[in-house]
Scaffold this active site. Structure first.
Site, short mmCIF file in Angstrom:
data_model
loop_
_atom_site.label_atom_id
_atom_site.label_comp_id
_atom_site.label_asym_id
_atom_site.label_seq_id
_atom_site.Cartn_x
_atom_site.Cartn_y
_atom_site.Cartn_z
N ASP A 1 9.89 -0.65 -8.32
CA ASP A 1 9.28 0.12 -7.63
C ASP A 1 10.17 1.28 -7.25
O ASP A 1 11.09 1.26 -6.90
CB ASP A 1 8.78 -0.66 -6.36
N HIS A 2 9.65 2.52 -7.28
CA HIS A 2 10.42 3.83 -6.92
C HIS A 2 11.52 4.06 -7.47
O HIS A 2 12.62 3.95 -6.82
CB HIS A 2 10.14 3.80 -5.49
N ASN B 1 -0.24 -0.72 -4.69
CA ASN B 1 0.99 -1.11 -4.03
C ASN B 1 0.53 -1.77 -2.63
O ASN B 1 0.13 -1.04 -1.80
CB ASN B 1 2.08 -0.19 -4.07
N VAL B 2 1.37 -2.74 -2.29
CA VAL B 2 1.29 -3.26 -0.91
C VAL B 2 2.55 -3.88 -0.55
O VAL B 2 3.16 -4.60 -1.20
CB VAL B 2 0.23 -4.46 -0.82
N GLY C 1 0.75 2.95 -1.20
CA GLY C 1 0.32 2.98 0.35
C GLY C 1 -0.84 2.11 0.59
O GLY C 1 -1.64 2.56 1.40
N HIS D 1 2.43 6.37 2.11
CA HIS D 1 3.27 5.06 2.18
C HIS D 1 3.31 4.62 3.66
O HIS D 1 3.17 5.38 4.59
CB HIS D 1 4.73 5.37 1.72
#
Length: 357
Positions: free
Chosen positions: A160-161, A304-305, A283, A255
């Site tokens: 992620d990211h 995404n959580v 987010g 986010h």
């Protein structure tokens, strides 16, 4: 005892050489081609007494083994990890949305997988470099893949990211099966340039997510210098230039927990119509349920959580301390935290997929 090597292969011990008079040993963690090769070399060397082989040293090239690993497993064997491509294809073919749940530790991982097993929807488990700082990516891989060895739902392990190419390389070296490169805070040309390199690093058998437009809010207490909505007119060109398999978009989502965060569905529809690949919404913790339940209509394949899960765990420990400041049963409190995380993940998966009973 006859220690000569017998290279016959049986259905119950696929690819495994056996020694006469000795019970054949099953392979280690993943049964990958490289592990079978190393195992055979070690066991055949000089007819020495058998010793458990060392796991093969990981390199960037081992990231391509995911699809091969699936083909090499005997029919009916559970799949510990699949490529993000498999999760995307499964969800798009069934009209589902994959939750992408961030893990950091064993409690979070256990809670996520327990919910996945209950609902049965293909899912991403993911970690950002900021949350791998304590353990490293290899520990995350080992923890997640070990738990998933008992799960028959398709799950991909996602970076992620990824804010740097080094993060991409490190995740691939640790056998992650899905990658995000996030250069959305840079100008368009630089975003394209670095995302193209990430595509070159990431095998085509693994999924690549890139971001167009900069999502606001805070990710691990880090906020972007600026937030910008995704421009639908750039979507097709960006996807073609970068070769990404999923496009993360900024359409009002934020986010973390941001008051009044809401999806601009008119903008989301325009991006959907322009993008040749499925979309990703970051987010998910801060969005209302009624909006999450509509995302499957907009070619969104991944949501995404993260904050919801972290809050559930921290709250469990906080409540235990408030109830008894001298509480010393860590396993009991950790078990309660796993149950709280499972509840959150199951609820989110069902909200994202109204068709799932």
């Amino acid at each position: 005892m006859d220690n000569s090597l017998d290279c016959t292969y049986g259905l119950d011990n696929l690819y495994q050489p056996t020694y006469h008079g000795r019970e054949p040993r099953r392979f280690g963690r993943d049964g990958s081609p490289s592990q079978r090769r190393d195992d055979a070399i070690i066991r055949a060397a000089a007819c020495a007494p058998w010793k458990p082989p060392r796991p093969p040293k990981r390199s960037e090239n081992t990231a391509t083994c995911t699809s091969r690993r699936r083909r090499c497993r005997p029919k009916g064997t559970l799949l510990p990890l699949v490529s993000g491509i498999d999760v995307i294809n499964e969800c798009t073919s069934r009209g589902l949305v994959a939750g992408a749940f961030n893990t950091t530790n064993i409690e979070t991982t256990m809670g996520i997988v327990a919910a996945i097993e209950k609902v049965g929807v293909p899912t991403f488990i993911q970690v950002a470099p900021t949350n791998a700082a304590l353990s490293g990516f290899e520990y995350i891989y080992d923890m997640v893949s070990r738990r998933l060895a008992e799960c028959d739902v398709p799950v991909a392990l996602h970076l992620d990211h990824g804010k740097s190419l080094d993060a991409v390389r490190d995740a691939l070296a640790a056998d992650f099966t899905s990658i995000m490169i996030d250069y959305s805070e840079y100008d368009y040309d630089e975003n394209v340039r670095v995302s193209k390199i990430a595509r070159e690093l990431t095998p085509s058998s693994l999924a690549l997510e890139a971001e167009l437009g900069s999502i606001g809010g805070k990710e691990d207490d880090v906020a972007p210098e600026f937030a910008a909505h995704t421009d639908p007119q750039q979507a097709a060109e960006f996807v073609a230039a970068t070769g990404c398999d999923m496009l993360a978009v900024s359409v009002g989502n934020q986010h973390g927990y941001v008051p009044n965060a809401a999806i601009d569905f008119e903008l989301l529809a325009a991006v959907r119509d322009a993008s040749p690949v499925p979309l990703v919404i970051h987010g998910g913790s801060g969005l209302p349920d009624e909006q999450l339940a509509q995302l499957h209509e907009y070619n969104v394949v991944k949501v995404n959580v993260a904050s919801d899960l972290r809050n559930a765990m921290i709250r469990s420990f906080g409540e235990a301390y408030n109830a008894n400041p001298k509480e010393a049963s860590l396993i009991r409190v950790s078990t309660d935290a796993v149950a709280a995380i499972t509840h959150v993940v199951e609820k989110r998966i069902r909200t994202l997929n109204p068709s799932v009973a």
